[in-house]
Design an enzyme around this catalytic site. Structure first.
Site, PDB file in Angstrom:
ATOM      1  N   GLU A  22      -6.160  -6.981  -5.159  1.00 54.49           N
ATOM      2  CA  GLU A  22      -6.900  -8.008  -4.312  1.00 54.49           C
ATOM      3  C   GLU A  22      -5.940  -8.569  -3.206  1.00 54.49           C
ATOM      4  O   GLU A  22      -5.704  -9.697  -3.002  1.00 54.49           O
ATOM      5  CB  GLU A  22      -7.250  -9.259  -5.410  1.00 54.49           C
ATOM      6  CG  GLU A  22      -8.035  -8.812  -6.271  1.00 54.49           C
ATOM      7  CD  GLU A  22      -8.680 -10.217  -7.266  1.00 54.49           C
ATOM      8  OE1 GLU A  22      -8.283 -11.284  -6.766  1.00 54.49           O
ATOM      9  OE2 GLU A  22      -9.540  -9.779  -8.088  1.00 54.49           O
TER      10      GLU A  22
ATOM     11  N   ASP B  90       2.050  -4.579   8.806  1.00 52.50           N
ATOM     12  CA  ASP B  90       1.094  -3.574   8.831  1.00 52.50           C
ATOM     13  C   ASP B  90       0.957  -3.272   7.464  1.00 52.50           C
ATOM     14  O   ASP B  90       1.713  -2.925   6.663  1.00 52.50           O
ATOM     15  CB  ASP B  90       1.746  -2.279   9.655  1.00 52.50           C
ATOM     16  CG  ASP B  90       0.838  -1.248   9.572  1.00 52.50           C
ATOM     17  OD1 ASP B  90      -0.467  -1.442   9.205  1.00 52.50           O
ATOM     18  OD2 ASP B  90       1.164  -0.269   9.978  1.00 52.50           O
TER      19      ASP B  90
ATOM     20  N   ASP C  83      -1.068   2.537  -1.325  1.00 55.81           N
ATOM     21  CA  ASP C  83      -0.400   3.469  -1.777  1.00 55.81           C
ATOM     22  C   ASP C  83       1.062   3.170  -2.477  1.00 55.81           C
ATOM     23  O   ASP C  83       1.341   3.998  -3.638  1.00 55.81           O
ATOM     24  CB  ASP C  83      -0.044   4.557  -0.708  1.00 55.81           C
ATOM     25  CG  ASP C  83      -1.461   5.289   0.044  1.00 55.81           C
ATOM     26  OD1 ASP C  83      -2.507   5.295  -0.854  1.00 55.81           O
ATOM     27  OD2 ASP C  83      -1.708   5.418   1.033  1.00 55.81           O
TER      28      ASP C  83
ATOM     29  N   ASN D  71       3.401  -5.394  -7.238  1.00 59.23           N
ATOM     30  CA  ASN D  71       3.155  -6.366  -6.059  1.00 59.23           C
ATOM     31  C   ASN D  71       4.375  -6.721  -5.333  1.00 59.23           C
ATOM     32  O   ASN D  71       4.091  -6.610  -4.168  1.00 59.23           O
ATOM     33  CB  ASN D  71       2.782  -7.779  -6.951  1.00 59.23           C
ATOM     34  CG  ASN D  71       1.223  -7.673  -7.388  1.00 59.23           C
ATOM     35  OD1 ASN D  71       0.827  -7.089  -6.793  1.00 59.23           O
ATOM     36  ND2 ASN D  71       1.184  -8.724  -8.276  1.00 59.23           N
TER      37      ASN D  71
HETATM   38  P1  ATP Z   1      -4.663  -0.628   1.864  1.00 58.67           P
HETATM   39  O1  ATP Z   1      -5.819   0.056   2.064  1.00 58.67           O
HETATM   40  O2  ATP Z   1      -4.106  -1.760   2.842  1.00 58.67           O
HETATM   41  O3  ATP Z   1      -3.292   0.199   1.558  1.00 58.67           O
HETATM   42  P2  ATP Z   1      -5.997  -1.393  -0.406  1.00 58.67           P
HETATM   43  O4  ATP Z   1      -7.037  -1.831   0.237  1.00 58.67           O
HETATM   44  O5  ATP Z   1      -5.988  -0.171  -1.278  1.00 58.67           O
HETATM   45  O6  ATP Z   1      -4.559  -1.532   0.551  1.00 58.67           O
HETATM   46  P3  ATP Z   1      -5.187  -4.141  -1.407  1.00 58.67           P
HETATM   47  O7  ATP Z   1      -5.892  -4.669  -2.603  1.00 58.67           O
HETATM   48  O8  ATP Z   1      -5.434  -4.500  -0.010  1.00 58.67           O
HETATM   49  O9  ATP Z   1      -5.566  -2.581  -1.564  1.00 58.67           O
HETATM   50  O10 ATP Z   1      -3.402  -4.052  -1.451  1.00 58.67           O
HETATM   51  C1  ATP Z   1      -2.686  -3.562  -2.576  1.00 58.67           C
HETATM   52  C2  ATP Z   1      -1.697  -4.250  -3.240  1.00 58.67           C
HETATM   53  O11 ATP Z   1      -0.781  -4.440  -2.043  1.00 58.67           O
HETATM   54  C3  ATP Z   1      -2.048  -5.736  -3.533  1.00 58.67           C
HETATM   55  O12 ATP Z   1      -2.445  -5.737  -4.856  1.00 58.67           O
HETATM   56  C4  ATP Z   1      -0.518  -6.387  -3.253  1.00 58.67           C
HETATM   57  O13 ATP Z   1       0.173  -6.197  -4.414  1.00 58.67           O
HETATM   58  C5  ATP Z   1      -0.129  -5.724  -1.920  1.00 58.67           C
HETATM   59  N1  ATP Z   1      -0.699  -6.309  -0.659  1.00 58.67           N
HETATM   60  C6  ATP Z   1      -1.535  -5.884   0.219  1.00 58.67           C
HETATM   61  N2  ATP Z   1      -1.673  -6.888   1.164  1.00 58.67           N
HETATM   62  C7  ATP Z   1      -0.704  -7.691   1.037  1.00 58.67           C
HETATM   63  C8  ATP Z   1      -0.215  -8.833   1.697  1.00 58.67           C
HETATM   64  N3  ATP Z   1      -0.834  -9.146   2.989  1.00 58.67           N
HETATM   65  N4  ATP Z   1       0.818  -9.535   1.215  1.00 58.67           N
HETATM   66  C9  ATP Z   1       1.454  -9.063   0.145  1.00 58.67           C
HETATM   67  N5  ATP Z   1       1.229  -8.070  -0.654  1.00 58.67           N
HETATM   68  C10 ATP Z   1       0.063  -7.325  -0.136  1.00 58.67           C
END
Ligand code: ATP
Length: 293
Positions: A211, A236, A242, A266
């Protein structure tokens, strides 16, 4: 040392930044151009290697200059590329990214990634058999993902399925995976309209919903947890997912509980968003440790 096998995609991202996006038939001047290694498979392989795992990547590159750059980058990061053989007369995967007007538009050409076939994965069976955890995403043919899941199931090797980018996935595939890690958008696509808590209960210690900055959610068999994200200055977020998946896999491979692995993931993913580029901010185990002190 945790042994990780990644079955997945690699690409070169061609990133142009411009003030304005060209309309059909229009030419505009750009401000800058960069090439950056990417692809969810390669990103996760690099992230796991930086975190200290013994990583082998299984996939295909083209027989072009980009293929050589992709392999060089993987090797520089300590990833074993024995099963990343070039496909003749084929281009490497590319992503053509335009950054303009505060948003990006992307054309992806899968190229050699489409040649990551079940037969090719079968060739790497000995690596998969030896792995503590196998990681797979959805940027290679679905029949290959399904074959990988069957093979891991047969060999008794845990498989982490990162269902990204968002694509429908069969119930059989979900059943064969040991872990599945959709973000909120992918979760909605996979379990269309179903109640989140009900679905989490159906997949205890297996379904992990990421999330963003809020962290990651799972059900431990008794209770639903949101393992909190770490607040950081964001540069960014590309590649956060990943880094998260790789870090989680490395921890599970090292015998940690799902909760402990998510706390670590995390922290690792939070560090990754503080720097530019998908691979730019991926931390080492030491950097994650220091950030937690
Ligand atoms: P992306 O496509 O941007 O690589 P995603 O959409 O697959 O990511 P997200 O749920 O947005 O998945 O993010 C994955 C994990 O990365 C989160 O569970 C969290 O641990 C970390 N994360 C993402 N955004 C942030 C943020 N702005 N600050 C801190 N941790 C973050």
């Amino acid at each position: 040392m945790a042994k990780i096998a990644v079955i997945g995609s690699s690409s070169i991202d061609l990133v142009v930044s411009a003030d304005k996006r060209p309309q059909a038939g229009e030419t505009v001047l750009g401000n800058s151009f960069e090439t950056v290694p990417g692809g969810k498979g390669a990103n996760q392989a690099v992230a796991a290697a930086r975190l200290g795992a013994d990583v082998t990547m299984i996939g295909r590159v083209g027989d072009d200059d980009f293929g050589e750059i992709i392999l060089e980058n993987l090797k520089t990061n300590g990833v074993n590329t024995k099963y990343m053989e070039p496909v003749t007369h084929t281009r490497s995967g590319t992503a053509h990214i335009t950054l303009a007007e505060g948003d990006n538009s992307i054309v992806v050409v899968k190229g050699a990634n489409d040649h990551t076939t079940p037969e090719y994965v079968k060739k790497a069976e000995s690596v998969i058999r030896e792995a503590d955890v196998v990681l797979v995403q959805l940027e290679i043919p679905m029949e290959t993902v399904e074959f990988a899941a069957e093979l891991c199931d047969k060999l008794g090797v845990p498989l982490l399925l990162n269902p990204a980018p968002a694509r429908p996935v069969s119930r059989e595939l979900i059943a064969k995976a040991s872990f599945i890690t959709p973000n909120e958008h992918e979760f909605k696509l996979l379990f269309d309209g179903e109640d989140r808590s009900e679905v989490l209960k159906r997949y205890p210690n297996k379904l992990i919903i990421t999330e963003g900055k809020e962290g990651a959610r799972f059900f431990d068999g008794e209770k639903e947890w949101l393992v909190p994200g770490i607040s950081v200055p964001v540069v960014d977020t590309t590649g956060a997912g990943d880094t998260f998946n790789a870090a989680f896999a490395v921890q599970i491979a090292g015998g940690k509980s799902v909760y402990e692995a998510l706390e670590f993931a995390n922290h690792a993913a939070a560090l990754s968003v503080t720097k530019f580029g998908a691979q730019g901010g991926m931390p080492t185990a030491e950097e994650v440790k220091r950030s937690r002190e």
